[in-house]
Write a protein that holds these residues in place. Structure first.
Motif, mmCIF file in Angstrom:
data_model
loop_
_atom_site.group_PDB
_atom_site.id
_atom_site.type_symbol
_atom_site.label_atom_id
_atom_site.label_comp_id
_atom_site.label_asym_id
_atom_site.label_seq_id
_atom_site.Cartn_x
_atom_site.Cartn_y
_atom_site.Cartn_z
ATOM 1 N N ARG A 87 0.831 -1.206 0.000
ATOM 2 C CA ARG A 87 0.000 0.000 0.000
ATOM 3 C C ARG A 87 0.868 1.259 0.000
ATOM 4 O O ARG A 87 0.612 2.207 -0.761
ATOM 5 C CB ARG A 87 -0.935 -0.001 1.212
ATOM 6 N N GLU A 88 1.879 1.280 0.835
ATOM 7 C CA GLU A 88 2.763 2.445 0.879
ATOM 8 C C GLU A 88 3.560 2.569 -0.415
ATOM 9 O O GLU A 88 3.802 3.668 -0.903
ATOM 10 C CB GLU A 88 3.712 2.338 2.075
ATOM 11 N N GLY A 89 3.951 1.435 -0.996
ATOM 12 C CA GLY A 89 4.679 1.467 -2.249
ATOM 13 C C GLY A 89 3.839 2.027 -3.387
ATOM 14 O O GLY A 89 4.322 2.818 -4.212
ATOM 15 N N GLN A 90 2.571 1.632 -3.454
ATOM 16 C CA GLN A 90 1.710 2.163 -4.507
ATOM 17 C C GLN A 90 1.419 3.643 -4.302
ATOM 18 O O GLN A 90 1.277 4.401 -5.263
ATOM 19 C CB GLN A 90 0.408 1.362 -4.572
ATOM 20 N N LEU A 91 1.353 4.066 -3.059
ATOM 21 C CA LEU A 91 1.182 5.492 -2.778
ATOM 22 C C LEU A 91 2.416 6.261 -3.239
ATOM 23 O O LEU A 91 2.306 7.327 -3.862
ATOM 24 C CB LEU A 91 0.943 5.703 -1.285
ATOM 25 N N ALA A 92 3.602 5.728 -2.952
ATOM 26 C CA ALA A 92 4.841 6.378 -3.389
ATOM 27 C C ALA A 92 4.899 6.467 -4.909
ATOM 28 O O ALA A 92 5.267 7.507 -5.481
ATOM 29 C CB ALA A 92 6.046 5.605 -2.854
ATOM 30 N N ALA A 93 4.530 5.377 -5.584
ATOM 31 C CA ALA A 93 4.543 5.380 -7.045
ATOM 32 C C ALA A 93 3.595 6.436 -7.602
ATOM 33 O O ALA A 93 3.922 7.147 -8.562
ATOM 34 C CB ALA A 93 4.154 3.997 -7.560
ATOM 35 N N HIS A 94 2.431 6.548 -7.002
ATOM 36 C CA HIS A 94 1.444 7.537 -7.453
ATOM 37 C C HIS A 94 1.989 8.951 -7.287
ATOM 38 O O HIS A 94 1.836 9.800 -8.178
ATOM 39 C CB HIS A 94 0.159 7.354 -6.655
ATOM 40 N N HIS A 95 2.641 9.198 -6.178
ATOM 41 C CA HIS A 95 3.193 10.533 -5.936
ATOM 42 C C HIS A 95 4.327 10.857 -6.907
ATOM 43 O O HIS A 95 4.484 12.012 -7.336
ATOM 44 C CB HIS A 95 3.680 10.643 -4.487
ATOM 45 N N VAL A 96 5.130 9.866 -7.268
ATOM 46 C CA VAL A 96 6.183 10.087 -8.259
ATOM 47 C C VAL A 96 5.567 10.497 -9.597
ATOM 48 O O VAL A 96 6.048 11.421 -10.262
ATOM 49 C CB VAL A 96 7.054 8.822 -8.419
ATOM 50 N N LEU A 97 4.505 9.824 -9.990
ATOM 51 C CA LEU A 97 3.843 10.184 -11.242
ATOM 52 C C LEU A 97 3.282 11.602 -11.201
ATOM 53 O O LEU A 97 3.407 12.362 -12.168
ATOM 54 C CB LEU A 97 2.729 9.187 -11.548
ATOM 55 N N LEU A 98 2.666 11.959 -10.087
ATOM 56 C CA LEU A 98 2.133 13.323 -9.972
ATOM 57 C C LEU A 98 3.259 14.351 -10.006
ATOM 58 O O LEU A 98 3.115 15.428 -10.603
ATOM 59 C CB LEU A 98 1.325 13.458 -8.682
ATOM 60 N N ALA A 99 4.387 14.033 -9.381
ATOM 61 C CA ALA A 99 5.539 14.934 -9.431
ATOM 62 C C ALA A 99 6.054 15.074 -10.860
ATOM 63 O O ALA A 99 6.454 16.165 -11.288
ATOM 64 C CB ALA A 99 6.638 14.420 -8.507
ATOM 65 N N HIS A 100 6.058 13.975 -11.585
ATOM 66 C CA HIS A 100 6.462 14.021 -12.998
ATOM 67 C C HIS A 100 5.552 14.966 -13.781
ATOM 68 O O HIS A 100 6.029 15.852 -14.509
ATOM 69 C CB HIS A 100 6.402 12.609 -13.590
ATOM 70 N N PHE A 101 4.240 14.796 -13.640
ATOM 71 C CA PHE A 101 3.305 15.648 -14.379
ATOM 72 C C PHE A 101 3.491 17.122 -14.029
ATOM 73 O O PHE A 101 3.505 17.986 -14.912
ATOM 74 C CB PHE A 101 1.858 15.230 -14.081
ATOM 75 N N ARG A 102 3.638 17.394 -12.766
ATOM 76 C CA ARG A 102 3.755 18.794 -12.357
ATOM 77 C C ARG A 102 5.066 19.412 -12.831
ATOM 78 O O ARG A 102 5.111 20.602 -13.202
ATOM 79 C CB ARG A 102 3.604 18.909 -10.837
ATOM 80 N N ALA A 103 6.134 18.634 -12.852
ATOM 81 C CA ALA A 103 7.406 19.149 -13.359
ATOM 82 C C ALA A 103 7.322 19.401 -14.864
ATOM 83 O O ALA A 103 7.854 20.402 -15.369
ATOM 84 C CB ALA A 103 8.533 18.167 -13.041
ATOM 85 N N VAL A 104 6.654 18.510 -15.592
ATOM 86 C CA VAL A 104 6.467 18.715 -17.028
ATOM 87 C C VAL A 104 5.638 19.965 -17.273
ATOM 88 O O VAL A 104 5.962 20.791 -18.148
ATOM 89 C CB VAL A 104 5.806 17.479 -17.667
ATOM 90 N N ARG A 105 4.549 20.126 -16.518
ATOM 91 C CA ARG A 105 3.713 21.334 -16.651
ATOM 92 C C ARG A 105 4.537 22.595 -16.396
ATOM 93 O O ARG A 105 4.433 23.586 -17.136
ATOM 94 C CB ARG A 105 2.548 21.275 -15.674
ATOM 95 N N LEU A 106 5.331 22.555 -15.334
ATOM 96 C CA LEU A 106 6.140 23.721 -14.992
ATOM 97 C C LEU A 106 7.116 24.060 -16.109
ATOM 98 O O LEU A 106 7.237 25.228 -16.521
ATOM 99 C CB LEU A 106 6.898 23.460 -13.690
ATOM 100 N N TYR A 107 7.811 23.033 -16.609
ATOM 101 C CA TYR A 107 8.804 23.289 -17.652
ATOM 102 C C TYR A 107 8.152 23.901 -18.884
ATOM 103 O O TYR A 107 8.664 24.879 -19.452
ATOM 104 C CB TYR A 107 9.513 21.992 -18.023
ATOM 105 N N LYS A 108 7.035 23.350 -19.299
ATOM 106 C CA LYS A 108 6.362 23.866 -20.491
ATOM 107 C C LYS A 108 5.859 25.296 -20.277
ATOM 108 O O LYS A 108 5.851 26.110 -21.200
ATOM 109 C CB LYS A 108 5.219 22.941 -20.887
ATOM 110 N N SER A 109 5.458 25.611 -19.050
ATOM 111 C CA SER A 109 4.952 26.959 -18.767
ATOM 112 C C SER A 109 6.056 28.008 -18.807
ATOM 113 O O SER A 109 5.774 29.191 -18.972
ATOM 114 C CB SER A 109 4.273 26.983 -17.393
ATOM 115 N N MET A 110 7.311 27.566 -18.652
ATOM 116 C CA MET A 110 8.431 28.504 -18.616
ATOM 117 C C MET A 110 8.962 28.853 -20.003
ATOM 118 O O MET A 110 9.819 29.737 -20.138
ATOM 119 C CB MET A 110 9.549 27.935 -17.736
ATOM 120 N N ASN A 111 8.468 28.146 -21.040
ATOM 121 C CA ASN A 111 8.826 28.471 -22.426
ATOM 122 C C ASN A 111 10.335 28.572 -22.634
ATOM 123 O O ASN A 111 10.835 29.555 -23.196
ATOM 124 C CB ASN A 111 8.142 29.777 -22.849
ATOM 125 N N LEU A 112 11.035 27.543 -22.226
ATOM 126 C CA LEU A 112 12.496 27.535 -22.321
ATOM 127 C C LEU A 112 13.003 26.957 -23.637
ATOM 128 O O LEU A 112 14.216 26.914 -23.872
ATOM 129 C CB LEU A 112 13.084 26.754 -21.144
#
Length: 296
Positions: A87-112
């Motif tokens: 259960r804790e492992g699947q929670l960790a995996a889910h959070h990693v995916l959300l961190a990935h999405f948010r980092a991708v969103r951030l990078y694209k918003s910065m127009n680098l």
């Protein structure tokens, strides 16, 4: 500056934001990725990197081999935070995916002006016997090892086969997991693949995935990497079933604009544009897989 020196010599730098690393204090105080607060910490860290190096670095990967980092940290007890529990492992995996999405969103918003993706680890898993039950076992192990990360990154959904067939997976999912994916999913620009070796499994009704456990590279002390170049084709054909759309197009053979390949005796790496995955020859020399770097 290292990046300036690389660019002066015609080398295009690529940054991976997380390759298993985490400040140990975050493991001790927060329990690592099992704590949702780590998502915000990661995004803040990513922003610092983007602001500092984004003018020179135009290729970014959010995470390298998240499956191994999470499995070894929350399953096999080989990586920090040295915990066990599905259960804790699947929670960790889910959070990693959300961190990935948010980092991708951030990078694209910065127009680098660059591209961002992630690198996943693939093990070519084959059935031990040509029986329907073993073929299903291999499919479940593949979905768990590769699809659990790749499908959400590409489509914003977890593999439905595992949720449907495996109570071990379904009953330990984080609350509101699909709402999280719907809210934060964003397409990335490329996907990288690290491929080491092949493995086998067969049906076992007493195991969590109804199949014998397939260990990852880092969970198997003494594990060698027998070369099996056709396994890379399994990666490229991953989307070729009824589970998702067929990908078409041609490879662009190189990291940026060249046409070079380098040889490694340990693993094969491939980086592909999301919309242009198609079969290409994989060669060997003295039994060593070719490391083909393929990108947009």
């Amino acid at each position: 500056d290292m990046f300036d020196c690389m660019l002066e010599h015609g080398i295009q730098p690529v940054i991976t934001l997380s390759h298993f690393e985490m400040p140990y204090g975050l493991c001790v105080k927060y329990g690592g990725w099992a704590n949702r607060k780590l998502i915000d910490f990661f995004v803040r860290y990513a922003k610092v990197c983007f602001e500092a190096f984004g003018d020179r670095v135009k290729l970014w990967s959010t995470f390298n081999e998240s499956d191994i980092a999470v499995t070894s940290g929350y399953g096999t007890n080989r990586f920090p935070p040295f915990r066990e529990g599905n259960r804790e492992g699947q929670l960790a995996a889910h959070h990693v995916l959300l961190a990935h999405f948010r980092a991708v969103r951030l990078y694209k918003s910065m127009n680098l002006g660059g591209k961002i993706g992630a690198v996943n680890c693939f093990t070519a898993i084959t059935p031990a016997r040509m029986l329907e039950e073993d073929i299903g076992a291999a499919a479940r192990q593949t979905e768990r090892r590769f699809g659990w990360w790749t499908q959400p990154m590409l489509e914003g959904t977890y593999p439905q086969q595992l949720l449907r067939e495996c109570p071990y997976v379904r009953d330990n999912m984080p609350e509101n997991y699909q709402a999280d994916l719907d809210k934060w999913f964003v397409p990335m620009d490329f996907i990288g693949v690290n491929y080491y070796f092949c493995n086998r499994t067969q049906y076992n009704p007493d195991k969590p995935l109804l199949s014998n456990y397939v260990e990852n590279f880092y969970s198997s002390p003494g594990q060698t990497c027998p070369p099996y170049p056709p396994g890379l084709m399994d990666v490229l054909q991953y989307g070729d079933a009824s589970r998702r759309k067929r990908c078409t197009g041609e490879f662009a053979p190189s990291m940026i604009s060249g046409a070079q390949r380098s040889i490694t005796s340990q693993k094969t790496a491939a980086v592909c544009p999301i919309s242009t995955m198609k079969k290409r020859n994989v060669m060997t020399r003295s039994g060593s897989p070719i490391c083909g770097s393929i990108c947009v």
